[in-house]
Design a protein around this motif. Sequence first.
Motif, PDB file in Angstrom:
ATOM      1  N   TRP A  99      36.109  35.989  20.901  1.00 48.12           N
ATOM      2  CA  TRP A  99      36.791  37.180  21.401  1.00 48.12           C
ATOM      3  C   TRP A  99      35.768  38.269  21.702  1.00 48.12           C
ATOM      4  N   VAL A 100      35.939  38.936  22.834  1.00 45.14           N
ATOM      5  CA  VAL A 100      35.137  40.101  23.193  1.00 45.14           C
ATOM      6  C   VAL A 100      36.123  41.216  23.528  1.00 45.14           C
ATOM      7  N   GLY A 101      36.114  42.259  22.717  1.00 41.88           N
ATOM      8  CA  GLY A 101      37.068  43.342  22.918  1.00 41.88           C
ATOM      9  C   GLY A 101      36.436  44.696  23.165  1.00 41.88           C
ATOM     10  N   GLU A 102      35.133  44.786  23.058  1.00 40.44           N
ATOM     11  CA  GLU A 102      34.430  46.059  23.247  1.00 40.44           C
ATOM     12  C   GLU A 102      33.587  46.017  24.510  1.00 40.44           C
ATOM     13  N   GLY A 103      33.436  47.173  25.148  1.00 40.98           N
ATOM     14  CA  GLY A 103      32.554  47.277  26.303  1.00 40.98           C
ATOM     15  C   GLY A 103      33.089  46.666  27.582  1.00 40.98           C
ATOM     16  N   LEU A 104      34.414  46.521  27.670  1.00 42.86           N
ATOM     17  CA  LEU A 104      35.014  45.894  28.853  1.00 42.86           C
ATOM     18  C   LEU A 104      34.977  46.820  30.067  1.00 42.86           C
ATOM     19  N   PRO A 105      34.758  46.257  31.227  1.00 39.97           N
ATOM     20  CA  PRO A 105      34.961  47.047  32.453  1.00 39.97           C
ATOM     21  C   PRO A 105      36.446  47.405  32.584  1.00 39.97           C
ATOM     22  N   ASP A 106      36.737  48.409  33.384  1.00 43.36           N
ATOM     23  CA  ASP A 106      38.144  48.781  33.568  1.00 43.36           C
ATOM     24  C   ASP A 106      38.803  47.896  34.633  1.00 43.36           C
ATOM     25  N   ALA A 107      40.104  48.091  34.792  1.00 37.37           N
ATOM     26  CA  ALA A 107      40.877  47.263  35.718  1.00 37.37           C
ATOM     27  C   ALA A 107      40.339  47.353  37.145  1.00 37.37           C
ATOM     28  N   ALA A 108      39.934  48.541  37.573  1.00 35.51           N
ATOM     29  CA  ALA A 108      39.422  48.713  38.933  1.00 35.51           C
ATOM     30  C   ALA A 108      38.150  47.896  39.152  1.00 35.51           C
ATOM     31  N   ALA A 109      37.285  47.836  38.158  1.00 35.14           N
ATOM     32  CA  ALA A 109      36.051  47.053  38.281  1.00 35.14           C
ATOM     33  C   ALA A 109      36.366  45.562  38.368  1.00 35.14           C
ATOM     34  N   PHE A 110      37.301  45.095  37.545  1.00 36.49           N
ATOM     35  CA  PHE A 110      37.686  43.685  37.628  1.00 36.49           C
ATOM     36  C   PHE A 110      38.299  43.372  38.990  1.00 36.49           C
ATOM     37  N   GLN A 111      39.165  44.258  39.470  1.00 34.21           N
ATOM     38  CA  GLN A 111      39.810  44.054  40.768  1.00 34.21           C
ATOM     39  C   GLN A 111      38.764  44.005  41.880  1.00 34.21           C
ATOM     40  N   ALA A 112      37.811  44.927  41.844  1.00 34.32           N
ATOM     41  CA  ALA A 112      36.757  44.965  42.867  1.00 34.32           C
ATOM     42  C   ALA A 112      35.879  43.713  42.823  1.00 34.32           C
ATOM     43  N   ALA A 113      35.789  43.099  41.634  1.00 28.11           N
ATOM     44  CA  ALA A 113      34.964  41.893  41.475  1.00 28.11           C
ATOM     45  C   ALA A 113      35.741  40.613  41.782  1.00 28.11           C
ATOM     46  N   GLY A 114      36.985  40.754  42.226  1.00 34.19           N
ATOM     47  CA  GLY A 114      37.745  39.578  42.638  1.00 34.19           C
ATOM     48  C   GLY A 114      38.748  39.040  41.637  1.00 34.19           C
ATOM     49  N   ALA A 115      38.936  39.724  40.519  1.00 32.77           N
ATOM     50  CA  ALA A 115      39.935  39.301  39.534  1.00 32.77           C
ATOM     51  C   ALA A 115      41.226  40.058  39.811  1.00 32.77           C
ATOM     52  N   ASP A 116      42.279  39.359  40.149  1.00 34.87           N
ATOM     53  CA  ASP A 116      43.544  39.987  40.527  1.00 34.87           C
ATOM     54  C   ASP A 116      44.312  40.410  39.280  1.00 34.87           C
ATOM     55  N   VAL A 117      44.017  41.618  38.786  1.00 36.58           N
ATOM     56  CA  VAL A 117      44.662  42.110  37.561  1.00 36.58           C
ATOM     57  C   VAL A 117      46.058  42.672  37.817  1.00 36.58           C
ATOM     58  N   ARG A 118      46.414  42.864  39.065  1.00 35.98           N
ATOM     59  CA  ARG A 118      47.760  43.299  39.457  1.00 35.98           C
ATOM     60  C   ARG A 118      48.247  44.549  38.713  1.00 35.98           C
ATOM     61  N   GLY A 119      47.374  45.518  38.560  1.00 36.04           N
ATOM     62  CA  GLY A 119      47.758  46.776  37.927  1.00 36.04           C
ATOM     63  C   GLY A 119      47.864  46.712  36.412  1.00 36.04           C
ATOM     64  N   ARG A 120      47.447  45.624  35.816  1.00 35.17           N
ATOM     65  CA  ARG A 120      47.493  45.483  34.364  1.00 35.17           C
ATOM     66  C   ARG A 120      46.219  46.054  33.756  1.00 35.17           C
ATOM     67  N   VAL A 121      46.229  46.267  32.451  1.00 28.84           N
ATOM     68  CA  VAL A 121      45.115  46.876  31.738  1.00 28.84           C
ATOM     69  C   VAL A 121      44.347  45.802  30.954  1.00 28.84           C
ATOM     70  N   PRO A 122      43.025  45.709  31.133  1.00 23.68           N
ATOM     71  CA  PRO A 122      42.243  44.744  30.347  1.00 23.68           C
ATOM     72  C   PRO A 122      42.283  45.088  28.857  1.00 23.68           C
ATOM     73  N   VAL A 123      42.464  44.056  28.045  1.00 21.74           N
ATOM     74  CA  VAL A 123      42.483  44.206  26.588  1.00 21.74           C
ATOM     75  C   VAL A 123      41.246  43.537  25.979  1.00 21.74           C
ATOM     76  N   GLY A 124      40.849  42.425  26.544  1.00 19.48           N
ATOM     77  CA  GLY A 124      39.708  41.699  26.013  1.00 19.48           C
ATOM     78  C   GLY A 124      39.428  40.463  26.836  1.00 19.48           C
ATOM     79  N   LEU A 125      38.422  39.743  26.398  1.00 14.05           N
ATOM     80  CA  LEU A 125      38.016  38.509  27.047  1.00 14.05           C
ATOM     81  C   LEU A 125      37.904  37.415  25.991  1.00 14.05           C
ATOM     82  N   VAL A 126      38.222  36.200  26.391  1.00 11.97           N
ATOM     83  CA  VAL A 126      37.986  35.043  25.550  1.00 11.97           C
ATOM     84  C   VAL A 126      36.905  34.210  26.231  1.00 11.97           C
TER      85      VAL A 126
END
Length: 131
Positions: A99-126
Amino acid sequence: MASTPRPATGDAVARAIEEVGAVSGAYAAPPCAFLALPPQAEALVAPLRPDGAAHGAWVLVTVRASGELGQRVHLRERCLTAAQRVMLALSCDGVDNAWVGEGLPDAAAFQAAGADVRGRVPVGLVWCATG
């Protein structure tokens, strides 16, 4: 003694996410979503890779946005519980994960990088090890 072949990581991730999606709850749709990061978005989170991890894949865990603080806290807690269940299922399938829960980019950064977050908020990464 023959060993059981390790399942393909992508199959194990899909199965783990599907199992969590089947868990009943008080919502018509699950408040959290799991998204396998596309290759172009992996560079965005490369610095977050666990120490010693060479090969693997990222799953982004997101939660539905809410304007109310109490609701945001509740939705985040439900999402973290779902992430724990996914990670447990992965471990049961022999897929190392972290689990990685600290230091995450925000939703806009993920969206710009090609991850379709669809307006959702990043919580963490596995992080899911692939070998």
